[in-house]
Design a protein around this motif. Structure first.
Motif, PDB file in Angstrom:
ATOM      1  N   UNK A 108      30.285 -34.427 -13.551  1.00 48.14           N
ATOM      2  CA  UNK A 108      31.125 -33.304 -13.145  1.00 48.14           C
ATOM      3  C   UNK A 108      31.413 -33.341 -11.642  1.00 48.14           C
ATOM      4  N   UNK A 109      30.371 -33.258 -10.832  1.00 44.45           N
ATOM      5  CA  UNK A 109      30.588 -33.214  -9.380  1.00 44.45           C
ATOM      6  C   UNK A 109      29.719 -34.212  -8.613  1.00 44.45           C
TER       7      UNK A 109
ATOM      8  N   UNK B 193      28.517 -22.771 -19.130  1.00 38.88           N
ATOM      9  CA  UNK B 193      29.598 -21.918 -18.648  1.00 38.88           C
ATOM     10  C   UNK B 193      30.609 -21.610 -19.745  1.00 38.88           C
TER      11      UNK B 193
ATOM     12  N   UNK C 183      34.971 -26.301  -2.119  1.00 40.36           N
ATOM     13  CA  UNK C 183      34.851 -26.408  -3.589  1.00 40.36           C
ATOM     14  C   UNK C 183      33.728 -25.498  -4.075  1.00 40.36           C
TER      15      UNK C 183
ATOM     16  N   UNK D 227      34.206 -21.839  -6.427  1.00 41.81           N
ATOM     17  CA  UNK D 227      33.668 -21.766  -7.791  1.00 41.81           C
ATOM     18  C   UNK D 227      32.244 -21.235  -7.695  1.00 41.81           C
TER      19      UNK D 227
ATOM     20  N   UNK E 219      30.361 -20.052  -9.860  1.00 45.59           N
ATOM     21  CA  UNK E 219      29.487 -20.178 -11.036  1.00 45.59           C
ATOM     22  C   UNK E 219      28.189 -20.889 -10.650  1.00 45.59           C
TER      23      UNK E 219
ATOM     24  N   UNK F  55      36.385 -32.447 -15.038  1.00 42.10           N
ATOM     25  CA  UNK F  55      36.462 -31.026 -14.680  1.00 42.10           C
ATOM     26  C   UNK F  55      36.233 -30.084 -15.859  1.00 42.10           C
ATOM     27  N   UNK F  56      35.845 -28.853 -15.504  1.00 44.17           N
ATOM     28  CA  UNK F  56      35.577 -27.797 -16.474  1.00 44.17           C
ATOM     29  C   UNK F  56      36.454 -26.587 -16.133  1.00 44.17           C
ATOM     30  N   UNK F  57      36.413 -25.567 -16.988  1.00 44.85           N
ATOM     31  CA  UNK F  57      37.142 -24.316 -16.713  1.00 44.85           C
ATOM     32  C   UNK F  57      36.795 -23.761 -15.326  1.00 44.85           C
ATOM     33  N   UNK F  58      35.524 -23.829 -14.987  1.00 44.81           N
ATOM     34  CA  UNK F  58      35.064 -23.212 -13.737  1.00 44.81           C
ATOM     35  C   UNK F  58      35.685 -23.847 -12.509  1.00 44.81           C
ATOM     36  N   UNK F  59      36.328 -25.007 -12.655  1.00 41.75           N
ATOM     37  CA  UNK F  59      36.899 -25.697 -11.499  1.00 41.75           C
ATOM     38  C   UNK F  59      38.310 -25.223 -11.162  1.00 41.75           C
TER      39      UNK F  59
ATOM     40  N   UNK G 193      38.622 -24.383  -7.187  1.00 37.94           N
ATOM     41  CA  UNK G 193      38.700 -25.584  -6.350  1.00 37.94           C
ATOM     42  C   UNK G 193      39.991 -26.373  -6.573  1.00 37.94           C
TER      43      UNK G 193
END
Lengths: 359, 359, 359
Positions: A51-52, A87, C155, C159, C161, C323-327, C330
């Motif tokens: 992810x990161x 999440x 970033x 986010x 989260x 990437x995820x929804x939470x991104x 950013x």
């Protein structure tokens, strides 16, 4: 520097990876996290979340088997698949996975396979001398992060003539400088033998032989297997006596590159034919020997090899070493290693050629 | 940065190289080991064994004159030839030798010749003020490894106007800012003169003049010879009096590049016309002056010059300094030095041209 | 990494620059010295004298307004012009000047304009929440030099989260992992909202809400303006109650790149609707909250983000994050920022094109 990849590197001593523990290492420049699964089996993953890219090793082992990322809490199993996203909807993109490295546990060692080809268990060299045997007590399983390339350390180990100079008083002396060097190769296994007849036993050998300085025949047979796994069959006898009547130890030396210029060096020794004394004393002497060994590798070898490496890296134009008879061991294993690397490179090129033809 | 090579660099104060001692230095990026021969003569060798490149300086001087490699015990004499191989048959390959640098000992200094041309003793500049003379006591022969390029340090020395700012209270003051600057060149020797008439004597000058703050005429005549050997003839007189009636010292400044950005700085001072006090007090004041001098160079000059260098190295695009009258000294010696380097480069190119024509 | 230049970066908290003081910073890789003029106005100059490039910040402020170079004593005024040369005739070459950067002081912040275009005061984002207001007490105005790029830190802030994982117990908890994320963009201002209904108030919120662990609705609305100026409107209410009845704080986050990999991070918080307690207690809790905040940024965020950056820099081939929804936050601000940088680059190219056509 090009590394051999489709081979087993020594990652850790088995004893050093506890359940729930994560150990972060860099092998061949690649960050890797090692941990144990619920069934106790070791696993090795790329140590960067998909992810990161945060190091997974800074997170924790959860649910007995998953690695949880410290940044956003994604969880990976031992195969490198993301299996939990805390999440939002909890959806997991299929690409959310990290590289998993094959590992094997054998001879009290966790081995790791760094290549792309399928891992081949038969390629683990025979280190059964490390398997449990009450007659062959094993010293402290120790390790160092050496500030030198694995090739320079292997050069050092494959030519033990340096013992008489660097380790004077411990592993050699002015009397042990002149040795008879023999080289033997079977397949890709290289043996560099060294016999020094009729000399006063050097410090450490005198300790284990309880010889009080009398003359001995000294032997050192260093066996090398790719990429840099070495076993030194070494000991002393009364002058002229057969080896079976002597005493000594197997010195185990495993080198795994962290980077081009730094190396994990795992080592220990296995005693054989402890002919000269009873068990109680053995423990005490073993401790002393373990300390001497670490001192010899860390303070003596490392100091010289690191300085040697600094000189080589500081050269403006490539200079070739001027070689001597004693370099037969280093020369031979390097030739084998370079051959294996070349073979690997050519196989990769052929494969890529076929793939691009097919496309 | 291109260095002048066919020239004498100051290696060490003679006093600092004892028999049996090895001193390791890097000059012009080249690792060098200095030691004394059986007859006391200094020798300088490339500090990397021809066999495996370990630093010879980590070994020891044996048999009163040979350098023994710390790794495998090969021995080299002062000419760089390997003269002893303790292993096996003891055979020594003809290529087993290291570069030897010409050295000369003169004016209490060990000089080293870094070029390929034959060393020319007549090129050692006159520093006979350092030769023994009971009337001219020499201060502590001191040295520093400065974190700055030798050119930036020479710029600093060839324009002493900075003394009034950096060394305020010690070597200058607000009163000594304005000086009359004169430039003189004979051959490749450059002199940057500076006269400051009728000012209160600055700290260090007041100490040696025992003047209790009365007005003086101050002179500072800095002589530069390639590559970076400087002699500062400096002193004070009663206002209007001739120099012969004054008192002062020769400040000696020798700069030898370790790398492009670091420099060995050897320095001391020679008193002349110690007119104002008796011998006993002189010693005490000399010690105080030696301490002040080291403080001025190490804590004051180095701090500013290192910061200056960091700014220059951090520049993305080349900026030229905006120059002032006071820069006449630095500008002139740099022009001479660059001329010598250009001349050397052209001679090398011509030679290589001839060689390739002949081939 | 290409920086946005024609924009206001936060240089310092106003309170941190005293009269007669010089502060040396590097912004966008450029060394800059900040100081105050006689009238109290802040000035910012390139921190390298035009003469010999010594850092002006190592000198001193003289005559209440000029910066004096530590090397030769040249003095510069707040516009970067050399206004005094103590040497010789005192003449000053017209080229003897250093770059001056526009600065503005607003909302208790000293802003600096790093571009070549004329500084535009209207581009300072609205941070009037920092202006004096007895009903809105401001916490300690604090700062850190973070060992990470400003983009990775932004970033992190866009986010939130991650709070539930990195700042577990302080700014989030297992209960606050799942939030409803909303993105809103007006012009180049991006807002990343996050609502977490009906959860136990996490540590710091519980402190300010004096809620003793009862359930709350939590909101976090992070506003981003170029280049990296953020305002987090965050607080808690009784479950279901309107925000007006809640309490919380504005979290201020200003990021100014020192280099590509290091960032000045200025931060503080402004309380609003301190509904639950009297003024005396507030001070004590504010101190505790300031300490917790610094701990969260310095010890928790920095540790993870620096490790993340090391992994990214250590990659041999570019890998894109999965990437995820939470991104969403950013991703959106990065798109806006890259658009602004692209626009700036194109404007510069057009201008240079015109100039070369005209020539």
């Amino acid at each position: 520097m090009e590394f051999l990849r489709n081979t087993w590197y020594v990652a850790l001593w088995s004893q050093d990876l506890a359940p729930e523990q994560m150990i972060s290492r860099k092998f061949l420049n690649e960050p890797i996290v090692l941990f144990r699964q619920a069934d106790g089996k070791a696993a090795a993953l790329a140590d960067a979340c998909a992810h990161r890219f945060s190091p997974l090793s800074m997170g924790k082992v959860v649910k007995g088997a998953n690695v949880r990322c410290p940044y956003h809490g994604l969880e990976y199993d031992g195969t490198g698949k993301c299996v939990f996203n805390p999440h939002s909807t909890g959806q997991i993109p299929p690409a959310m996975k990290v590289r998993s490295y094959p590992v094997a546990e054998k001879h009290s060692i966790i081995w790791i396979w760094m290549g792309e080809k399928e891992a081949d268990l038969s390629l683990i060299p025979d280190f059964s001398v490390l398997d449990p045997d009450p007659k062959k007590p094993v010293s402290k399983r120790d390790w160092l992060l050496m500030q030198a390339s694995y090739e320079l350390i292997a050069d050092n180990l494959m030519d033990l003539s340096h013992s008489a100079v660097i380790h004077e008083g411990i592993l050699g002396s002015e009397h042990t400088v002149k040795g008879n060097v023999t080289i033997e190769q079977r397949g890709t296994t290289v043996k560099a033998g060294r016999n020094v007849p009729n000399v006063p036993a050097p410090g450490l050998y005198d300790l284990i032989y309880k010889n009080d300085g009398r003359q001995v025949d000294l032997w050192q047979d260093m066996r090398w297997d790719a990429p840099a796994c070495m076993l030194n069959d070494t000991g002393v006898t009364e002058p002229g006596a057969p080896r079976e009547e002597g005493t000594g130890f197997y010195g185990l030396h495993f080198l795994t590159p962290e980077t081009e210029t730094t190396t994990y060096y795992l080592f220990c020794a296995v005693r054989f034919n402890p002919i000269s004394w009873g068990q109680p004393l053995d423990g005490e002497i073993q401790t002393k020997i373990s300390e001497l060994r670490r001192f010899a590798f860390q303070e003596q070898d490392q100091t010289i090899i690191k300085a040697q490496q600094d000189r080589i890296l500081g050269q403006k134009t490539l200079q070739h070493p001027v070689l001597l008879d004693i370099d037969a061991g280093p020369v031979r294993y390097r030739r084998v290693l370079e051959g294996l690397i070349k073979q690997e490179r050519e196989a990769t090129n052929t494969l890529q050629g076929k793939e691009s033809q097919a496309a």
